[in-house]
Design an enzyme around this catalytic site. Structure first.
Site, mmCIF file in Angstrom:
data_model
loop_
_atom_site.group_PDB
_atom_site.id
_atom_site.type_symbol
_atom_site.label_atom_id
_atom_site.label_comp_id
_atom_site.label_asym_id
_atom_site.label_seq_id
_atom_site.Cartn_x
_atom_site.Cartn_y
_atom_site.Cartn_z
ATOM 1 N NE ARG A 67 -10.751 -2.084 3.739
ATOM 2 C CZ ARG A 67 -11.797 -2.137 4.666
ATOM 3 N NH1 ARG A 67 -11.892 -2.211 4.541
ATOM 4 N NH2 ARG A 67 -11.172 -1.357 6.274
ATOM 5 C CE LYS A 93 -6.963 7.631 9.113
ATOM 6 N NZ LYS A 93 -7.400 7.055 9.074
ATOM 7 C CE LYS A 143 -3.684 1.932 2.827
ATOM 8 N NZ LYS A 143 -4.579 2.459 4.539
ATOM 9 C CD GLU A 149 -7.319 4.884 2.599
ATOM 10 O OE1 GLU A 149 -8.029 4.942 3.747
ATOM 11 O OE2 GLU A 149 -6.008 4.572 2.734
HETATM 12 N N1 BES Z 1 -4.372 3.867 7.021
HETATM 13 C C1 BES Z 1 -5.496 3.810 8.607
HETATM 14 C C2 BES Z 1 -5.380 2.427 9.323
HETATM 15 C C3 BES Z 1 -4.403 2.633 9.882
HETATM 16 C C4 BES Z 1 -4.907 3.446 11.182
HETATM 17 C C5 BES Z 1 -3.171 2.494 9.914
HETATM 18 C C6 BES Z 1 -3.825 4.058 12.283
HETATM 19 C C7 BES Z 1 -2.252 3.102 10.846
HETATM 20 C C8 BES Z 1 -2.843 3.312 12.258
HETATM 21 C C9 BES Z 1 -6.741 2.989 7.473
HETATM 22 O O1 BES Z 1 -6.617 3.368 5.774
HETATM 23 C C10 BES Z 1 -8.131 3.340 7.989
HETATM 24 O O2 BES Z 1 -7.858 4.702 8.247
HETATM 25 N N2 BES Z 1 -8.878 2.244 7.748
HETATM 26 C C11 BES Z 1 -9.728 2.716 8.832
HETATM 27 C C12 BES Z 1 -10.899 1.372 8.137
HETATM 28 C C13 BES Z 1 -12.063 1.894 8.589
HETATM 29 C C14 BES Z 1 -13.060 3.099 7.950
HETATM 30 C C15 BES Z 1 -13.137 0.239 7.783
HETATM 31 C C16 BES Z 1 -9.731 2.429 10.133
HETATM 32 O O3 BES Z 1 -8.974 1.288 10.341
HETATM 33 O O4 BES Z 1 -10.264 3.102 11.029
HETATM 34 ZN ZN ZN Z 2 -5.305 4.538 5.093
HETATM 35 MN MN MN Z 3 -7.791 5.450 5.975
#
Ligand code: BES
Ligand code: ZN
Ligand code: MN
Length: 497
Positions: A352, A278, A266, A350
């Site tokens: 995935r 976020k 990724k 995003e």
């Molecule tokens: N890049 C984030 C995941 C992440 C979170 C990496 C904390 C490192 C530390 C990913 O793109 C994301 O935002 N995932 C969401 C998915 C959810 C919306 C289903 C998450 O984990 O909250």
């Molecule tokens: Zn992300």
């Molecule tokens: Mn994200």
């Protein structure tokens, strides 16, 4: 770092810093005991006083009297109980040695390999790797004040091994240096801010790697992505002025026609979450959202330097995930390159999306196996913290291979189950699937989403909790860890024989 292997008794080692591992308990390494004699029992005496117990992480500098030994300083490093020494403990000792050397402003050090159940080759590799990793700093964007001395980093490491062990030690040291530098390369990419490490920056980095090692590099821009039907990757890139890039590197080190190993990472160079934005606190950490891609690039550098005799393909889909008038919105439906339609219920899921098009692209290589790495879910951090990446896939043997490779490298990963019932979470009322299954088992639901785009042996590493951190481990510093660069290399080597 210049890593070499030397032989001889420790008392005779001419060096600014002689690093001597010390066990916890009564056991004393024979070479260290001989050195201690020359030191008039100084090591035994600090141990008797309890100033150094030999526990992992312990470190103490001795200044030997003139003429007692040739070394200017002796650094005692604890490695724990003699019968429980592992490659990882030696890697950490290597890291401690590098950090202490920098503190003492010594650019050269000599490390005495202890006699343990770890083979000489593995021990030399671990020490070299740990020292290269431990010497890493990311200071290039800081100005050095004129009244401050310029920092000194360990640049020359000599590993002491017995005469008969030299060949094995030299080979181990060579590999450890290459693998350590590969991880540092990935750490550098990870630590770069989002305004530097953009998708185009990752693409030109890939081109440099290709040029250095004679690998074929293919870079797709938006028009080519359109032609490939990469609607999922393009959906993520919509909110950004920075153009996405789809990066492919092909190393052809194996026989013609031999199925390649494919590494996918990724490369999300900044993740604001998109319209499902976020929270502000800690959002700067989302520059690390390309660490999976960075590890793939780092691994390819090592593959090139090691001249791996296997076909290895790297794929890094790269984009930002921002907000804007054209950004994807919750409820939007896009068609991925595979033809499947995806309902975006959360624009922050995003990773995935961009991986879906990358995994589908991997199919054209008729892969022996595909392993992807992604900082994919916060849920993975909740499940495993910072001590292990999650691993899941459609092939139990591959998952087990990775788990074992993880144990050997110290970049551990632990399996999560992929029961069919979890698939229900990403069922959509309006499209073939949706991109979020809500909070339960978030890391597994993400894995199931990816699984929708593979029909070859595949495993997924969620490195959200391991790709960056506070740098408490002896061979790490705050920020990017390089994970899973070393795990990737270890796995490729295990397959390449
Ligand atoms: N890049 C984030 C995941 C992440 C979170 C990496 C904390 C490192 C530390 C990913 O793109 C994301 O935002 N995932 C969401 C998915 C959810 C919306 C289903 C998450 O984990 O909250
Ligand atoms: Zn992300
Ligand atoms: Mn994200």
């Amino acid at each position: 770092m210049n890593v070499t292997v030397v032989s001889g008794d420790l008392a005779g080692m001419e060096t600014p810093l002689l690093v001597v591992p010390v066990f916890e308990g009564d056991a004393v390494d024979p070479a260290a005991a001989a050195l201690d004699q020359a030191l008039g029992g100084a090591i035994a005496s600090v141990r008797a006083r309890g100033d150094l117990r030999g526990k992992e992480g312990d470190a103490l500098v001795l200044y030997p009297p003139a003429d007692a030994v040739k070394a200017e300083r002796v650094l005692l490093v604890g490695v724990g109980k003699a019968d429980a020494v592992t490659a990882e403990k030696l890697r950490r000792a290597g890291g401690t040695a590098a950090k202490q050397a920098s503190k003492l402003r010594a650019s050269s050090a000599t490390f005495a390999l202890p006699d343990t159940s770890v083979s000489i080759g593995d021990a030399a590799r671990a020490v070299a790797e740990g020292a290269v990793l431990g010497a890493y700093t990311f200071g290039e964007l800081k100005s050095t004040p004129a009244d401050q001395p310029t920092p000194v980093a360990l640049a020359d490491l000599r590993i002491v091994a017995g005469d008969g062990d030299r060949a094995a030690a030299e080979e181990g040291a060579r590999v450890g240096d290459i693998v350590g530098r590969a991880a540092n390369f990935a750490r550098n990419l990870g630590n770069q801010p989002g305004n530097v490490a953009t998708p185009s920056y990752l693409a030109s980095t890939a081109e440099e790697i290709g040029e250095r090692f004679g690998m074929t590099v293919t870079i797709l821009g938006p028009a080519e992505m359109e032609a490939e039907g990469m609607g999922a990757l393009l959906a993520v890139a919509r909110g950004s002025d920075e153009e996405p890039r789809f990066i492919v590197i092909e190393h052809r080190g194996g026989a013609e026609g031999e199925k390649p190993l494919v590494l996918v990472g990724k490369g999300l160079t900044f993740d604001a979450g998109g319209i499902s934005i976020k929270p502000a606190a800690g959002m700067e950490e989302m520059k690390f959202d390309m660490c999976g891609g960075a590890a793939v690039l780092g691994a390819m550098q090592a593959v090139g330097e090691l001249g791996v005799k296997a076909n290895v393909v790297a794929i890094v889909p790269s984009s930002e995930n921002l907000l804007g008038g054209r950004a994807m919105k919750p409820g939007d439906i896009f068609r991925a390159a595979s033809g499947k339609t995806i309902e975006v219920v959360n624009t922050d899921a995003e990773g995935r999306l961009i991986l879906a098009d990358a995994l589908h692209y991997a199919k054209r290589f008729d892969p022996a196996a595909v392993v992807d790495a992604a900082t994919l879910t916060g849920a993975c951090v909740v499940a495993l913290g910072h001590q292990a990446s999650a691993v899941m896939g459609n092939d139990d043997a591959l998952v087990e291979e990775l788990r074992r490779a993880g144990d050997r490298t110290g970049e551990r990963c632990w399996p999560l189950p992929m029961y069919d019932e979890y698939r229900e979470q990403i069922r959509s009322d309006y499209a073939d699937i949706k991109n979020s299954g809500g909070r339960p088992a978030g890391a597994i639901a993400a894995g199931w989403f990816l699984r929708e785009f593979v029909d070859f042996p595949w495993a997924h590493l969620d490195v959200a909790g391991t790709a960056y951190g506070d740098g408490k481990l002896a061979y790490l510093t705050k920020g990017s860890t390089g994970t899973p660069t070393r795990l990737f290399v270890e796995w490729v080597l295990s397959r390449a024989g």
